[in-house]
Design a protein around this motif. Structure first.
Motif, PDB file in Angstrom:
ATOM      1  N   MET A 160       0.827  -1.201   0.000  1.00  0.00           N
ATOM      2  CA  MET A 160       0.000   0.000   0.000  1.00  0.00           C
ATOM      3  C   MET A 160       0.857   1.246   0.000  1.00  0.00           C
ATOM      4  N   LEU A 161       1.927   1.248   0.764  1.00  0.00           N
ATOM      5  CA  LEU A 161       2.818   2.407   0.785  1.00  0.00           C
ATOM      6  C   LEU A 161       3.435   2.658  -0.592  1.00  0.00           C
ATOM      7  N   ASP A 162       3.770   1.588  -1.300  1.00  0.00           N
ATOM      8  CA  ASP A 162       4.353   1.739  -2.636  1.00  0.00           C
ATOM      9  C   ASP A 162       3.337   2.294  -3.633  1.00  0.00           C
ATOM     10  N   ALA A 163       2.060   2.025  -3.390  1.00  0.00           N
ATOM     11  CA  ALA A 163       1.022   2.464  -4.326  1.00  0.00           C
ATOM     12  C   ALA A 163       0.635   3.925  -4.129  1.00  0.00           C
ATOM     13  N   LEU A 164       1.051   4.531  -3.010  1.00  0.00           N
ATOM     14  CA  LEU A 164       0.659   5.904  -2.693  1.00  0.00           C
ATOM     15  C   LEU A 164       1.881   6.801  -2.607  1.00  0.00           C
ATOM     16  N   ASN A 165       1.678   8.095  -2.914  1.00  0.00           N
ATOM     17  CA  ASN A 165       2.749   9.063  -2.703  1.00  0.00           C
ATOM     18  C   ASN A 165       2.661   9.613  -1.283  1.00  0.00           C
ATOM     19  N   ASP A 166       3.516  10.549  -0.946  1.00  0.00           N
ATOM     20  CA  ASP A 166       3.581  11.049   0.428  1.00  0.00           C
ATOM     21  C   ASP A 166       2.266  11.684   0.877  1.00  0.00           C
ATOM     22  N   ALA A 167       1.662  12.495  -0.003  1.00  0.00           N
ATOM     23  CA  ALA A 167       0.402  13.152   0.355  1.00  0.00           C
ATOM     24  C   ALA A 167      -0.709  12.124   0.541  1.00  0.00           C
ATOM     25  N   ASP A 168      -0.733  11.107  -0.318  1.00  0.00           N
ATOM     26  CA  ASP A 168      -1.741  10.058  -0.192  1.00  0.00           C
ATOM     27  C   ASP A 168      -1.554   9.280   1.110  1.00  0.00           C
ATOM     28  N   ARG A 169      -0.294   9.020   1.456  1.00  0.00           N
ATOM     29  CA  ARG A 169      -0.028   8.284   2.690  1.00  0.00           C
ATOM     30  C   ARG A 169      -0.515   9.061   3.908  1.00  0.00           C
ATOM     31  N   LYS A 170      -0.317  10.367   3.885  1.00  0.00           N
ATOM     32  CA  LYS A 170      -0.771  11.195   5.002  1.00  0.00           C
ATOM     33  C   LYS A 170      -2.293  11.114   5.147  1.00  0.00           C
ATOM     34  N   ALA A 171      -3.000  11.177   4.010  1.00  0.00           N
ATOM     35  CA  ALA A 171      -4.461  11.090   4.039  1.00  0.00           C
ATOM     36  C   ALA A 171      -4.911   9.711   4.521  1.00  0.00           C
ATOM     37  N   MET A 172      -4.228   8.677   4.042  1.00  0.00           N
ATOM     38  CA  MET A 172      -4.595   7.310   4.427  1.00  0.00           C
ATOM     39  C   MET A 172      -4.392   7.087   5.925  1.00  0.00           C
ATOM     40  N   LEU A 173      -3.267   7.546   6.450  1.00  0.00           N
ATOM     41  CA  LEU A 173      -2.999   7.378   7.879  1.00  0.00           C
ATOM     42  C   LEU A 173      -3.984   8.182   8.728  1.00  0.00           C
ATOM     43  N   ALA A 174      -4.333   9.372   8.268  1.00  0.00           N
ATOM     44  CA  ALA A 174      -5.307  10.179   9.001  1.00  0.00           C
ATOM     45  C   ALA A 174      -6.662   9.492   9.036  1.00  0.00           C
ATOM     46  N   HIS A 175      -7.027   8.852   7.943  1.00  0.00           N
ATOM     47  CA  HIS A 175      -8.288   8.120   7.871  1.00  0.00           C
ATOM     48  C   HIS A 175      -8.304   6.964   8.878  1.00  0.00           C
ATOM     49  N   GLU A 176      -7.249   6.180   8.901  1.00  0.00           N
ATOM     50  CA  GLU A 176      -7.209   5.029   9.801  1.00  0.00           C
ATOM     51  C   GLU A 176      -7.137   5.454  11.265  1.00  0.00           C
ATOM     52  N   ARG A 177      -6.380   6.506  11.546  1.00  0.00           N
ATOM     53  CA  ARG A 177      -6.290   6.991  12.924  1.00  0.00           C
ATOM     54  C   ARG A 177      -7.637   7.534  13.399  1.00  0.00           C
ATOM     55  N   ALA A 178      -8.418   8.083  12.473  1.00  0.00           N
ATOM     56  CA  ALA A 178      -9.750   8.573  12.836  1.00  0.00           C
ATOM     57  C   ALA A 178     -10.651   7.428  13.293  1.00  0.00           C
ATOM     58  N   HIS A 179     -10.506   6.265  12.663  1.00  0.00           N
ATOM     59  CA  HIS A 179     -11.291   5.106  13.091  1.00  0.00           C
ATOM     60  C   HIS A 179     -11.020   4.771  14.555  1.00  0.00           C
ATOM     61  N   LEU A 180      -9.754   4.828  14.953  1.00  0.00           N
ATOM     62  CA  LEU A 180      -9.400   4.509  16.333  1.00  0.00           C
ATOM     63  C   LEU A 180      -9.817   5.614  17.286  1.00  0.00           C
ATOM     64  N   ALA A 181      -9.554   6.866  16.904  1.00  0.00           N
ATOM     65  CA  ALA A 181      -9.844   7.983  17.797  1.00  0.00           C
ATOM     66  C   ALA A 181     -11.339   8.123  18.077  1.00  0.00           C
ATOM     67  N   CYS A 182     -12.179   7.826  17.078  1.00  0.00           N
ATOM     68  CA  CYS A 182     -13.627   8.006  17.231  1.00  0.00           C
ATOM     69  C   CYS A 182     -14.349   6.710  17.591  1.00  0.00           C
ATOM     70  N   HIS A 183     -13.594   5.620  17.795  1.00  0.00           N
ATOM     71  CA  HIS A 183     -14.182   4.332  18.184  1.00  0.00           C
ATOM     72  C   HIS A 183     -15.272   3.891  17.203  1.00  0.00           C
ATOM     73  N   HIS A 184     -14.970   3.953  15.930  1.00  0.00           N
ATOM     74  CA  HIS A 184     -15.972   3.625  14.913  1.00  0.00           C
ATOM     75  C   HIS A 184     -16.416   2.171  14.967  1.00  0.00           C
ATOM     76  N   TYR A 185     -15.546   1.296  15.431  1.00  0.00           N
ATOM     77  CA  TYR A 185     -15.919  -0.119  15.509  1.00  0.00           C
ATOM     78  C   TYR A 185     -17.087  -0.327  16.472  1.00  0.00           C
ATOM     79  N   SER A 186     -17.216   0.536  17.480  1.00  0.00           N
ATOM     80  CA  SER A 186     -18.320   0.422  18.432  1.00  0.00           C
ATOM     81  C   SER A 186     -19.658   0.728  17.765  1.00  0.00           C
ATOM     82  N   PHE A 187     -19.676   1.746  16.908  1.00  0.00           N
ATOM     83  CA  PHE A 187     -20.908   2.091  16.209  1.00  0.00           C
ATOM     84  C   PHE A 187     -21.321   0.969  15.255  1.00  0.00           C
ATOM     85  N   VAL A 188     -20.355   0.429  14.524  1.00  0.00           N
ATOM     86  CA  VAL A 188     -20.654  -0.652  13.584  1.00  0.00           C
ATOM     87  C   VAL A 188     -21.166  -1.882  14.340  1.00  0.00           C
ATOM     88  N   ALA A 189     -20.523  -2.207  15.461  1.00  0.00           N
ATOM     89  CA  ALA A 189     -20.952  -3.361  16.249  1.00  0.00           C
ATOM     90  C   ALA A 189     -22.367  -3.161  16.790  1.00  0.00           C
TER      91      ALA A 189
END
Length: 321
Positions: A154-183
């Protein structure tokens, strides 16, 4: 009571709220409505079961009420009560099973997160298959934090800006406890299959919520949209090879290992390229969608508890007679 009791089972779920509200608000509202409707549906079935049980001679003998008065005041048949009882048992068993599965999935995700190398939140795994997902830890246990797992593919498929967006997206899942809402949404859908659109809607809104958090971090909606599109394109020809816990949330909305396809990527990209919701609490929220949600839950609650009250009145009269 005979007609009122069925109304809570027939109210539609306002899944269209997913497109009409800001993602965080839609997630909270949809999840709360789904849980409330599932609970009220169980109450309605429970009232039907009680209405059938009180018509039995043994129940009348134990409760010391007039069986003739009960039968005259309540038209619920034994067949209806039996069907309601079977549905209630099925709903409870399905809910317990789903709760157990989700608890096991969360424990498995936390265990896997704890076993990953490195002290930081980000973990990079050597794998040519493009993949990125968040592994939730166990709340309240500092030794079992959530981790963001990204493959080298995945890192090879994205450039630096894309990686920043991707990491921010995944960190948001943890910070907002999205798995709890889905469950929670899946728990409601397990108890009442008519609420399955709720689970699908919540799974979409948590991804949109993570998208918007990524936009806040990166400051560029188009960049986040490009990152989502690139990640989808990278994973199209490289399906995941291993099983992951159901608690996992990924850049493309993966919730379980049996996922087929890449998720509603076009909707994500279109929403990111559109103008963001400009709601400023407590004013300027769309009144119509909010009123519709509260009307559905409120009407369902009113019907369920009105039927329960009618049943109570019948038993009170039967006892007095």
């Amino acid at each position: 009571m005979h007609l009122l009791i069925y109304l809570p089972l027939l109210f539609p779920f306002p899944a269209a709220l997913a497109e009409r509200l800001a993602p965080w608000l839609a997630t909270w509202l949809l999840t709360t409505c789904a849980l409330a409707l599932a609970a009220l549906n169980c109450v309605a079935l429970g009232v039907l079961v009680v209405a059938g049980l009180v018509r039995l001679p043994l129940a009348a003998l134990v409760g010391d009420w007039s069986l003739a008065t009960v039968r005259a005041g309540d038209s619920v048949s034994k067949i209806e009560a039996a069907v309601a009882g079977a549905l209630l048992v099925a709903a409870v068993l399905a809910g317990v099973r789903m709760l157990w599965r989700r608890m096991r999935a969360l424990a498995a995700a936390a265990f896997e997160a704890a076993c990953l190398p490195g002290p930081g939140q980000l973990v990079v795994v050597d794998d040519t298959v493009p993949d990125a997902y968040a592994l939730p830890g166990l709340p309240g246990l500092p030794g079992l934090p959530g981790r963001v797992v990204v493959s080298t593919g995945m890192l090879d498929a994205l450039n630096d800006a894309d990686r920043k967006a991707m990491l921010a997206h995944e960190r948001a899942h943890l910070a907002c406890h999205h798995y709890s809402f889905v469950a929670a949404a899946h728990l409601a859908a397990a108890c009442n299959p008519l609420l399955r659109p709720a689970a699908a809607a919540v799974a979409y809104t948590v991804e949109r919520w993570a998208d918007e958090r990524a936009v806040t971090t990166c400051g560029d909606r188009r960049q986040v949209a490009r990152a989502v599109g690139k990640a989808a394109l990278a994973t199209t020809h490289h399906p995941a090879r291993r099983r992951v816990p159901e608690a996992v949330l990924g850049l493309l909305g993966r919730r379980r290992s049996a996922l087929h396809g890449a998720g509603p990527v076009p909707r994500h990209v279109a929403a990111l390229l559109a103008e963001p919701h400009a709601y400023s609490p407590p004013l300027n929220y769309p009144i119509l969608p909010l009123a519709a949600a509260f009307a559905v839950v409120g009407a369902s609650a009113l019907c369920a508890f009105a039927a329960a009250h009618d049943q109570h009145v019948v038993l009170k009269l039967a006892g007095a007679g």
